[in-house]
Design an enzyme around this catalytic site. Structure first.
Site, PDB file in Angstrom:
ATOM      1  N   ASP A  81       0.852  -1.194   0.000  1.00 26.85           N
ATOM      2  CA  ASP A  81       0.000   0.000   0.000  1.00 26.85           C
ATOM      3  C   ASP A  81       0.891   1.249   0.000  1.00 26.85           C
ATOM      4  O   ASP A  81       1.823   1.351   0.811  1.00 26.85           O
ATOM      5  CB  ASP A  81      -0.860  -0.059   1.280  1.00 26.85           C
ATOM      6  CG  ASP A  81      -1.937   0.997   1.333  1.00 26.85           C
ATOM      7  OD1 ASP A  81      -2.401   1.432   0.262  1.00 26.85           O
ATOM      8  OD2 ASP A  81      -2.331   1.373   2.457  1.00 26.85           O
ATOM      9  N   HIS A  82       0.621   2.198  -0.879  1.00 26.18           N
ATOM     10  CA  HIS A  82       1.349   3.482  -0.937  1.00 26.18           C
ATOM     11  C   HIS A  82       2.871   3.320  -0.974  1.00 26.18           C
ATOM     12  O   HIS A  82       3.580   3.894  -0.139  1.00 26.18           O
ATOM     13  CB  HIS A  82       0.968   4.388   0.250  1.00 26.18           C
ATOM     14  CG  HIS A  82      -0.447   4.849   0.211  1.00 26.18           C
ATOM     15  ND1 HIS A  82      -0.882   5.838  -0.638  1.00 26.18           N
ATOM     16  CD2 HIS A  82      -1.530   4.443   0.906  1.00 26.18           C
ATOM     17  CE1 HIS A  82      -2.183   6.020  -0.464  1.00 26.18           C
ATOM     18  NE2 HIS A  82      -2.608   5.183   0.460  1.00 26.18           N
ATOM     19  N   GLU A 133      -1.768   5.972  -8.405  1.00 34.06           N
ATOM     20  CA  GLU A 133      -2.766   6.926  -7.909  1.00 34.06           C
ATOM     21  C   GLU A 133      -2.641   8.248  -8.639  1.00 34.06           C
ATOM     22  O   GLU A 133      -1.538   8.729  -8.900  1.00 34.06           O
ATOM     23  CB  GLU A 133      -2.581   7.149  -6.400  1.00 34.06           C
ATOM     24  CG  GLU A 133      -3.569   8.159  -5.814  1.00 34.06           C
ATOM     25  CD  GLU A 133      -3.622   8.144  -4.283  1.00 34.06           C
ATOM     26  OE1 GLU A 133      -3.456   7.054  -3.691  1.00 34.06           O
ATOM     27  OE2 GLU A 133      -3.820   9.218  -3.706  1.00 34.06           O
ATOM     28  N   GLY A 180      -7.716   8.207   7.515  1.00 32.03           N
ATOM     29  CA  GLY A 180      -7.882   8.448   8.956  1.00 32.03           C
ATOM     30  C   GLY A 180      -9.333   8.709   9.338  1.00 32.03           C
ATOM     31  O   GLY A 180     -10.247   8.469   8.557  1.00 32.03           O
ATOM     32  N   GLY A 208      -9.154   5.646   1.698  1.00 28.50           N
ATOM     33  CA  GLY A 208      -9.806   6.471   2.721  1.00 28.50           C
ATOM     34  C   GLY A 208     -11.275   6.141   2.906  1.00 28.50           C
ATOM     35  O   GLY A 208     -12.092   7.021   3.145  1.00 28.50           O
ATOM     36  N   ASP A 231      -8.346   0.692   6.663  1.00 29.29           N
ATOM     37  CA  ASP A 231      -7.362   0.526   7.725  1.00 29.29           C
ATOM     38  C   ASP A 231      -7.944   1.061   9.045  1.00 29.29           C
ATOM     39  O   ASP A 231      -8.066   0.339  10.037  1.00 29.29           O
ATOM     40  CB  ASP A 231      -6.068   1.279   7.342  1.00 29.29           C
ATOM     41  CG  ASP A 231      -4.929   1.006   8.297  1.00 29.29           C
ATOM     42  OD1 ASP A 231      -5.148   0.323   9.308  1.00 29.29           O
ATOM     43  OD2 ASP A 231      -3.811   1.481   8.061  1.00 29.29           O
ATOM     44  N   THR A 232      -8.337   2.335   9.026  1.00 30.27           N
ATOM     45  CA  THR A 232      -8.769   3.005  10.262  1.00 30.27           C
ATOM     46  C   THR A 232      -9.895   2.260  10.995  1.00 30.27           C
ATOM     47  O   THR A 232      -9.837   2.096  12.218  1.00 30.27           O
ATOM     48  CB  THR A 232      -9.212   4.449   9.930  1.00 30.27           C
ATOM     49  OG1 THR A 232      -8.093   5.123   9.336  1.00 30.27           O
ATOM     50  CG2 THR A 232      -9.658   5.198  11.169  1.00 30.27           C
TER      51      THR A 232
HETATM   52  P1  13P Z   1      -8.688   4.615   5.948  1.00 24.27           P
HETATM   53  O1  13P Z   1      -7.787   5.447   6.814  1.00 24.27           O
HETATM   54  O2  13P Z   1      -9.950   5.381   5.619  1.00 24.27           O
HETATM   55  O3  13P Z   1      -8.964   3.291   6.519  1.00 24.27           O
HETATM   56  O4  13P Z   1      -7.954   4.417   4.536  1.00 24.27           O
HETATM   57  C1  13P Z   1      -7.050   3.373   4.362  1.00 24.27           C
HETATM   58  C2  13P Z   1      -6.306   3.496   3.076  1.00 24.27           C
HETATM   59  O5  13P Z   1      -6.687   4.175   2.145  1.00 24.27           O
HETATM   60  C3  13P Z   1      -5.061   2.710   2.961  1.00 24.27           C
HETATM   61  O6  13P Z   1      -4.419   2.934   1.758  1.00 24.27           O
HETATM   62  O1  G3H Z   2      -3.061   4.899   3.697  1.00 29.13           O
HETATM   63  C1  G3H Z   2      -2.626   4.812   4.824  1.00 29.13           C
HETATM   64  C2  G3H Z   2      -2.799   3.563   5.588  1.00 29.13           C
HETATM   65  O2  G3H Z   2      -3.842   3.707   6.510  1.00 29.13           O
HETATM   66  C3  G3H Z   2      -1.504   3.148   6.225  1.00 29.13           C
HETATM   67  O3  G3H Z   2      -1.162   3.987   7.257  1.00 29.13           O
HETATM   68  O4  G3H Z   2       1.267   4.519   6.990  1.00 29.13           O
HETATM   69  O5  G3H Z   2       0.148   4.595   9.249  1.00 29.13           O
HETATM   70  O6  G3H Z   2       0.597   2.417   8.145  1.00 29.13           O
HETATM   71  P1  G3H Z   2       0.320   3.875   7.951  1.00 29.13           P
HETATM   72 ZN    ZN Z   3      -4.550   4.922   1.065  1.00 26.99          ZN
END
Ligand code: 13P
Ligand code: G3H
Ligand code: ZN
Length: 283
Positions: A81-82, A133, A180, A208, A231-232
């Site tokens: 991810d990212h 992205e 978040g 998100g 994630d959040t």
């Molecule tokens: P959230 O913070 O909304 O869960 O988003 C997670 C996300 O986009 C991870 O790449």
């Molecule tokens: O996009 C962000 C994800 O929620 C990952 O967050 O970099 O704190 O692990 P993190």
């Molecule tokens: Zn993300």
């Protein structure tokens, strides 16, 4: 079974549903996701951020996910991810990730295209799928004007140019969500999503998505979102679960009794997401 992200998302795009992509940083979160996927008969994408890799170590994470996937009776993809650095992305490819994200969204279009192409050349040569992205997600505390907000959202013509120039497997777009916890209610630009999906006709990713209302998620899926990052909401379920244990038993000191109930809570949250996204029963 371990599969590529492309395989999971091509089917989701064809059949019109979204697959949950859930972030992990420890064993309990992974077990909660896999148990939810098994119970819902859902394909699933397990993803690790660069921060999670720093925290747990890529060897621990990839070994846990490969083990979980080999035992699972549903399709599982392991995704970065990212990804922001060449080194991390190549390391993930070498460590058996089946999908990687190159996040060049903070760069100008031409630099984002160049960075994405550099990764695609290597990843595709070894059968690894690639997410990129375009556009910038909001910061949750941003207090910005309508014009500024518009400038951050993904431009449909740029999306067409980007995909033509890269051949990326799936594209994350900015339509008003933020990472978040939200302070206010997120306003999603559904018209923009509809236009982009019509022009690209390929799998589209929503970041998100924690804290976005159920009706908005359903609408986004109906308009062509195929991968939804969460994630959040899992972090919150974990933390609330742990807090509940200490509320009832402040003297508890066995990690299994502290994390075990939280693992169950996370599983229920994830199962709810799978039903909402339409991926339950699609394994
Ligand atoms: P959230 O913070 O909304 O869960 O988003 C997670 C996300 O986009 C991870 O790449
Ligand atoms: O996009 C962000 C994800 O929620 C990952 O967050 O970099 O704190 O692990 P993190
Ligand atoms: Zn993300």
């Amino acid at each position: 079974m371990l599969v590529t992200g492309k395989e999971i998302l091509a089917k989701a795009h064809q059949e019109g549903y979204a697959v949950g992509a859930f972030n992990i940083s420890n064993m309990e979160i992974l077990q909660a996701i896999i148990a939810a996927a098994e119970e819902e008969r859902s394909p699933v994408i397990i993803q690790t951020s660069e921060g999670a890799i720093q925290y747990a170590g890529i060897d621990y994470l990839k070994t846990m996910v490969h083990l979980a996937a080999s035992k699972a009776s549903v399709p599982v993809a392991l995704h970065l991810d990212h990804g922001t650095t060449y080194e991390t992305i190549i390391s993930c490819i070498r460590n058996g990730y089946t999908s990687v994200m190159i996040d060049g969204s903070h760069h100008p279009l031409d630099e984002n295209i160049a960075a994405t192409n550099e990764i695609i050349k290597i990843a595709h040569a070894v059968g690894v799928s690639v997410e990129a992205e375009l556009g910038r997600l909001g910061g949750i505390e941003d207090n910005i004007s309508v014009d500024e907000k518009d400038a951050r959202l993904t431009h449909p013509d740029e999306a067409v140019e980007f995909v033509k120039a890269t051949g990326v497997d799936y594209l994350a777009i900015a339509i008003g969500t933020a990472h978040g916890k939200y302070k206010g209610k997120p306003e999603l630009d559904f018209e923009r999503l509809e236009t982009i999906k019509r022009l690209l006709n390929m799998p589209i990713v929503l970041h998100g998505a924690s804290g976005v209302g159920e009706e908005d998620i359903k609408k986004a899926v109906s308009l062509g979102i195929n991968k939804i990052n969460i994630d959040t909401d899992i972090r919150v379920a974990f933390t609330e679960g742990v807090k509940a244990v200490f509320k009832n038993k402040p003297e508890e000191y066995d990690p299994r009794k502290i994390c075990g109930p939280a693992r169950e809570d996370m599983k229920e949250v994830i199962k709810g997401k799978m039903r909402l996204f339409g991926c339950s029963g699609k394994a």
